[in-house]
Design an enzyme around this catalytic site. Structure first.
Site, mmCIF file in Angstrom:
data_model
loop_
_atom_site.group_PDB
_atom_site.id
_atom_site.type_symbol
_atom_site.label_atom_id
_atom_site.label_comp_id
_atom_site.label_asym_id
_atom_site.label_seq_id
_atom_site.Cartn_x
_atom_site.Cartn_y
_atom_site.Cartn_z
ATOM 1 N N ASP A 92 1.398 42.243 -31.408
ATOM 2 C CA ASP A 92 1.104 42.349 -29.978
ATOM 3 C C ASP A 92 1.029 40.959 -29.324
ATOM 4 O O ASP A 92 1.201 39.935 -29.986
ATOM 5 C CB ASP A 92 -0.216 43.129 -29.825
ATOM 6 N N GLU B 87 5.863 42.629 -27.010
ATOM 7 C CA GLU B 87 5.633 41.563 -26.026
ATOM 8 C C GLU B 87 5.753 42.097 -24.602
ATOM 9 O O GLU B 87 5.611 41.319 -23.650
ATOM 10 C CB GLU B 87 6.616 40.419 -26.358
ATOM 11 N N TRP B 88 6.035 43.387 -24.449
ATOM 12 C CA TRP B 88 6.022 44.104 -23.168
ATOM 13 C C TRP B 88 7.169 43.731 -22.221
ATOM 14 O O TRP B 88 7.157 44.112 -21.046
ATOM 15 C CB TRP B 88 4.684 43.925 -22.427
ATOM 16 N N GLY B 89 8.124 42.941 -22.701
ATOM 17 C CA GLY B 89 9.312 42.696 -21.895
ATOM 18 C C GLY B 89 9.271 41.464 -21.014
ATOM 19 O O GLY B 89 10.279 41.114 -20.397
ATOM 20 N N ASP C 194 2.593 49.386 -21.327
ATOM 21 C CA ASP C 194 2.305 50.591 -22.110
ATOM 22 C C ASP C 194 2.704 51.877 -21.387
ATOM 23 O O ASP C 194 2.561 51.984 -20.168
ATOM 24 C CB ASP C 194 0.810 50.670 -22.425
HETATM 25 C C1 GLA Z 1 -1.325 46.740 -26.146
HETATM 26 C C2 GLA Z 1 -0.100 47.418 -26.743
HETATM 27 C C3 GLA Z 1 -0.440 48.854 -27.064
HETATM 28 C C4 GLA Z 1 -1.596 48.903 -28.053
HETATM 29 C C5 GLA Z 1 -2.791 48.164 -27.482
HETATM 30 C C6 GLA Z 1 -3.896 47.994 -28.511
HETATM 31 O O1 GLA Z 1 -1.673 47.280 -24.910
HETATM 32 O O2 GLA Z 1 0.976 47.352 -25.854
HETATM 33 O O3 GLA Z 1 0.687 49.530 -27.591
HETATM 34 O O4 GLA Z 1 -1.186 48.338 -29.272
HETATM 35 O O5 GLA Z 1 -2.434 46.856 -27.043
HETATM 36 O O6 GLA Z 1 -4.992 47.293 -28.037
#
Ligand code: GLA
Length: 396
Positions: free
Chosen positions: A157, A190-192, A212
């Site tokens: 993450d 890394e969410w992009g 997410d």
């Molecule tokens: C981030 C990730 C999620 C999850 C949470 C856990 O938000 O994107 O998929 O793993 O952390 O805290």
């Protein structure tokens, strides 16, 4: 003369080895050879959040087998955030002793004994998103520890990463995993933000492309996105997916209660079209018949797992009505007719949208009905339920 030649040779070697500029991406790591098709499994986060312990994880491993999920192809059991305890005197990360009293090695054995694989979670920054110890500065030590526990999959993450450079941070952990000599799928989370589709293939096996998911058909809640909002962000990313390296539109919400059966069927179909990792995020120990039927539909899963590994494109968009299509090994196509709207509607695919001759007579099979619809000339149109899909294959 001889000396001049060897001086030139030495100079060219030096030149070849010149240090990369700071903003050059690191050179790709050797491919770890894993995830030739998108990974399939279960992860604790969407349903259980921080409420993880060894009893739950064992129960989920049991359910993976007894529910038929394992037979359908799911094998990774992934513990997300909050399993961590403290580092010991040597700096080795330990599980929370109250939640995982038997230790991670024993849990790994339990999972492996069922013919499943063991996944775990960490973070490239100082702390995980839930405030547990991150791996920054401990990458090699943590990778060694995971390998000793029998870990087969790491989700990594991006919380508390400050000004860290994303490609370099992920590169370090990937190199550390490879140095263990164990086969460990590396999931970049890394969410992009720094466009991991541009560098992820040289570093890992899959990369999250967005914030997410949350359990809704559509919407935005802070950093979290409803299913369609995530879908829309995948539309241009098809060139980057390929065997071993996948765009990850986040884990499944199927069965978590926020969408209707129709909507979950659409969610699952679209993720299969996207060649997405199929990571269930529900309580697979307590599934109703609809949820189980969706998650274990072998024909839809086969589309996700098609060995050609080509992600779907949106080939038509008219208001709420869309057609998504991907080529399959052997010359066929998978097609989803999507109705985003609130009223039933007819959606049509023309064979010309699929790079077939317009006059082709294509054999059509409906994957949710499990029915051959016979040869159709020129295209296929179907009535699609509101917030629903019709998913077919077409064979020339
Ligand atoms: C981030 C990730 C999620 C999850 C949470 C856990 O938000 O994107 O998929 O793993 O952390 O805290």
């Amino acid at each position: 003369m001889k000396r001049l030649v060897s001086t030139l040779a030495a100079a060219s070697l030096l030149f070849a080895a010149a240090p990369a500029l700071a903003d050059d991406p690191p050179p790709p790591l050797p491919d770890n050879g894993l995830a030739r098709t998108p990974p399939m499994g279960w992860n604790s986060w969407n349903r259980f959040g921080c409420n993880v312990d060894e009893t739950l994880i064992k129960r989920m491993a049991d359910a993976m087998v007894s529910s038929g999920m394992k037979d359908a192809g799911y094998d990774y059991v992934v513990i997300d955030d909050c399993w961590h305890g403290e580092r010991d005197a040597r700096g080795d990360i330990q599980p929370d002793p109250r939640r995982f009293p038997s230790g991670m090695k024993a849990l790994g054995h339990y999972i492996h004994a069922k013919g499943l694989k063991f996944g775990i979670y960490s973070d490239a920054g100082l702390k995980t998103c839930a405030g547990r110890p991150g791996s920054r500065g401990y990458e090699y030590q943590d990778a060694r520890q995971y390998a000793a526990w029998g870990v087969d999959y790491l989700k990594y993450d991006w919380c508390m990463a400050g000004t860290q450079d994303a490609p370099s941070s992920y590169y370090i952990m990937s190199a550390a995993l490879q140095a263990t000599g164990r086969d460990i799928v590396f999931s970049i989370c890394e969410w992009g933000g720094s466009k991991p589709w541009l560098w992820g293939a040289g570093v890992g096996n899959l990369w999250r492309t967005t914030g997410d998911i949350y359990d809704a058909w559509e919407g935005v809640k802070g950093y979290s996105l409803g299913m369609l909002n995530i879908l829309d962000k995948q539309a241009e990313l098809h060139p980057y997916a390929r065997p071993g390296h996948w765009n990850d539109p986040d884990m499944l919400e199927v069965g978590n209660g926020g969408m209707t059966t129709q909507e979950y069927r659409a969610h699952f179909s679209l993720w299969a079209m996207l060649a997405a990792p199929l990571i269930a995020g529900n309580d697979i120990g307590h599934m109703d018949a609809d949820t189980k039927a969706i998650l274990t539909n072998k024909e839809v899963i086969a589309i996700d797992q098609d060995p050609l590994g080509v992600q779907a494109r949106r080939v038509s968009r008219q208001g709420d009505l869309e057609v998504w299509a991907r080529p399959l090994k052997g010359g066929g196509r998978a097609v989803v007719l999507l109705n985003r709207g609130a009223a039933p509607a007819e959606v049509r695919v023309d064979w010309s949208m699929l790079d077939y001759p317009a006059t082709l007579s294509g054999r059509v099979r409906d994957l949710w009905a499990g029915k051959d619809l016979g040869p159709r000339k020129g295209g296929y149109a179907a009535q699609v339920a509101p917030h629903g899909v019709v998913m077919v294959t077409v064979s020339p």
